[in-house]
Design a protein around this motif. Structure first.
Motif, PDB file in Angstrom:
ATOM      1  N   LYS A  45       0.727  -1.190  -0.030  1.00 49.71           N
ATOM      2  CA  LYS A  45      -0.030   0.030   0.099  1.00 49.71           C
ATOM      3  C   LYS A  45       0.898   1.390  -0.039  1.00 49.71           C
ATOM      4  CE  LYS A  45      -4.227  -1.999   2.128  1.00 49.71           C
ATOM      5  NZ  LYS A  45      -4.920  -1.944   3.238  1.00 49.71           N
ATOM      6  N   GLN A  46       1.792   1.219  -0.813  1.00 49.94           N
ATOM      7  CA  GLN A  46       2.737   2.493  -1.074  1.00 49.94           C
ATOM      8  C   GLN A  46       3.173   2.569  -2.379  1.00 49.94           C
ATOM      9  OE1 GLN A  46       6.190   1.865   1.531  1.00 49.94           O
ATOM     10  NE2 GLN A  46       7.194   0.620   0.026  1.00 49.94           N
ATOM     11  N   THR A  47       3.625   3.970  -2.721  1.00 49.77           N
ATOM     12  CA  THR A  47       4.198   4.566  -3.758  1.00 49.77           C
ATOM     13  C   THR A  47       5.604   5.110  -3.207  1.00 49.77           C
ATOM     14  OG1 THR A  47       2.335   4.650  -5.083  1.00 49.77           O
ATOM     15  CG2 THR A  47       4.005   5.844  -5.887  1.00 49.77           C
ATOM     16  N   VAL A  48       6.525   4.636  -3.816  1.00 44.85           N
ATOM     17  CA  VAL A  48       8.091   5.119  -3.358  1.00 44.85           C
ATOM     18  C   VAL A  48       8.436   6.046  -4.563  1.00 44.85           C
ATOM     19  CG1 VAL A  48      10.428   5.046  -2.732  1.00 44.85           C
ATOM     20  CG2 VAL A  48       8.482   3.424  -1.890  1.00 44.85           C
ATOM     21  N   VAL A  49       8.625   7.221  -4.509  1.00 45.59           N
ATOM     22  CA  VAL A  49       9.240   8.063  -5.474  1.00 45.59           C
ATOM     23  C   VAL A  49      10.384   9.049  -5.234  1.00 45.59           C
ATOM     24  CG1 VAL A  49       8.432  10.395  -6.850  1.00 45.59           C
ATOM     25  CG2 VAL A  49       6.591   8.803  -5.889  1.00 45.59           C
ATOM     26  N   GLU A  50      11.367   8.996  -6.063  1.00 45.13           N
ATOM     27  CA  GLU A  50      12.730   9.791  -6.199  1.00 45.13           C
ATOM     28  C   GLU A  50      12.152  10.959  -7.314  1.00 45.13           C
ATOM     29  OE1 GLU A  50      16.489   8.214  -6.600  1.00 45.13           O
ATOM     30  OE2 GLU A  50      15.779   6.221  -6.074  1.00 45.13           O
ATOM     31  N   TYR A  51      12.653  11.996  -6.682  1.00 42.93           N
ATOM     32  CA  TYR A  51      12.306  13.242  -7.204  1.00 42.93           C
ATOM     33  C   TYR A  51      13.334  14.582  -7.059  1.00 42.93           C
ATOM     34  CZ  TYR A  51      10.576  14.937  -2.998  1.00 42.93           C
ATOM     35  OH  TYR A  51      10.487  15.239  -1.573  1.00 42.93           O
ATOM     36  N   ASP A  52      13.393  15.431  -7.881  1.00 46.46           N
ATOM     37  CA  ASP A  52      14.035  16.558  -7.840  1.00 46.46           C
ATOM     38  C   ASP A  52      12.879  17.675  -7.163  1.00 46.46           C
ATOM     39  OD1 ASP A  52      15.341  19.028  -8.119  1.00 46.46           O
ATOM     40  OD2 ASP A  52      15.864  18.731 -10.057  1.00 46.46           O
ATOM     41  N   PRO A  53      13.454  17.966  -6.045  1.00 47.60           N
ATOM     42  CA  PRO A  53      12.609  18.957  -5.143  1.00 47.60           C
ATOM     43  C   PRO A  53      12.532  20.435  -5.731  1.00 47.60           C
ATOM     44  CG  PRO A  53      14.425  18.524  -3.912  1.00 47.60           C
ATOM     45  CD  PRO A  53      14.567  17.590  -5.151  1.00 47.60           C
ATOM     46  N   ALA A  54      13.565  20.794  -6.698  1.00 47.76           N
ATOM     47  CA  ALA A  54      13.632  22.168  -7.311  1.00 47.76           C
ATOM     48  C   ALA A  54      12.382  21.949  -8.374  1.00 47.76           C
ATOM     49  CB  ALA A  54      14.993  22.401  -7.761  1.00 47.76           C
ATOM     50  N   GLN A  55      12.070  20.809  -8.841  1.00 49.41           N
ATOM     51  CA  GLN A  55      11.019  20.802  -9.955  1.00 49.41           C
ATOM     52  C   GLN A  55       9.451  20.439  -9.464  1.00 49.41           C
ATOM     53  OE1 GLN A  55      12.356  19.070 -13.574  1.00 49.41           O
ATOM     54  NE2 GLN A  55      14.303  18.826 -12.711  1.00 49.41           N
ATOM     55  N   VAL A  56       9.417  19.594  -8.303  1.00 43.79           N
ATOM     56  CA  VAL A  56       8.339  19.295  -8.122  1.00 43.79           C
ATOM     57  C   VAL A  56       8.374  18.993  -6.522  1.00 43.79           C
ATOM     58  CG1 VAL A  56       8.945  16.696  -8.228  1.00 43.79           C
ATOM     59  CG2 VAL A  56       6.507  17.243  -8.683  1.00 43.79           C
ATOM     60  N   THR A  57       6.804  19.242  -5.923  1.00 42.59           N
ATOM     61  CA  THR A  57       6.823  19.115  -4.452  1.00 42.59           C
ATOM     62  C   THR A  57       5.925  17.893  -4.235  1.00 42.59           C
ATOM     63  OG1 THR A  57       4.454  20.070  -4.217  1.00 42.59           O
ATOM     64  CG2 THR A  57       6.676  21.572  -4.275  1.00 42.59           C
ATOM     65  N   VAL A  58       6.340  17.739  -2.739  1.00 39.04           N
ATOM     66  CA  VAL A  58       5.545  16.350  -2.415  1.00 39.04           C
ATOM     67  C   VAL A  58       3.864  16.570  -2.587  1.00 39.04           C
ATOM     68  CG1 VAL A  58       5.090  14.987  -0.364  1.00 39.04           C
ATOM     69  CG2 VAL A  58       7.431  15.515  -0.645  1.00 39.04           C
ATOM     70  N   GLY A  59       3.458  17.572  -2.344  1.00 40.13           N
ATOM     71  CA  GLY A  59       2.231  17.898  -2.243  1.00 40.13           C
ATOM     72  C   GLY A  59       1.816  17.756  -3.996  1.00 40.13           C
ATOM     73  N   GLN A  60       2.386  18.063  -4.846  1.00 42.54           N
ATOM     74  CA  GLN A  60       2.123  17.947  -6.466  1.00 42.54           C
ATOM     75  C   GLN A  60       2.079  16.732  -6.523  1.00 42.54           C
ATOM     76  OE1 GLN A  60       5.442  20.580  -7.624  1.00 42.54           O
ATOM     77  NE2 GLN A  60       3.823  21.784  -8.824  1.00 42.54           N
TER      78      GLN A  60
END
Length: 73
Positions: A45-60
């Protein structure tokens, strides 16, 4: 030029019941800018995301998952 630091977030996602559900969530998150990796697991019951915080927020990212009809807790 400084390389942006990637961050990882684990979201608890309710409602995924099959592989198609996982694929639907993964596809929605991949549409956002700055996403490096995304992996959903209906069993965990999870989704794991690696992301660039300069381009996208956790809220998005949360909004993208919620827009698929599944619910981030």
């Amino acid at each position: 030029m400084e390389e942006n630091q990637m961050e990882k977030v684990e979201l608890h996602v309710e409602g995924m019941a099959c592989g198609e559900c996982e694929a639907h969530v993964n596809h929605a998150v991949r549409q956002l800018p700055g996403i490096k990796k995304v992996k959903s697991s209906r069993r965990k019951k999870q989704t794991v995301v690696e992301y660039d915080p300069a381009q996208v927020t956790v809220g998005q990212i949360r909004d993208a998952v919620n827009a698929t009809g599944y619910e981030v807790k």
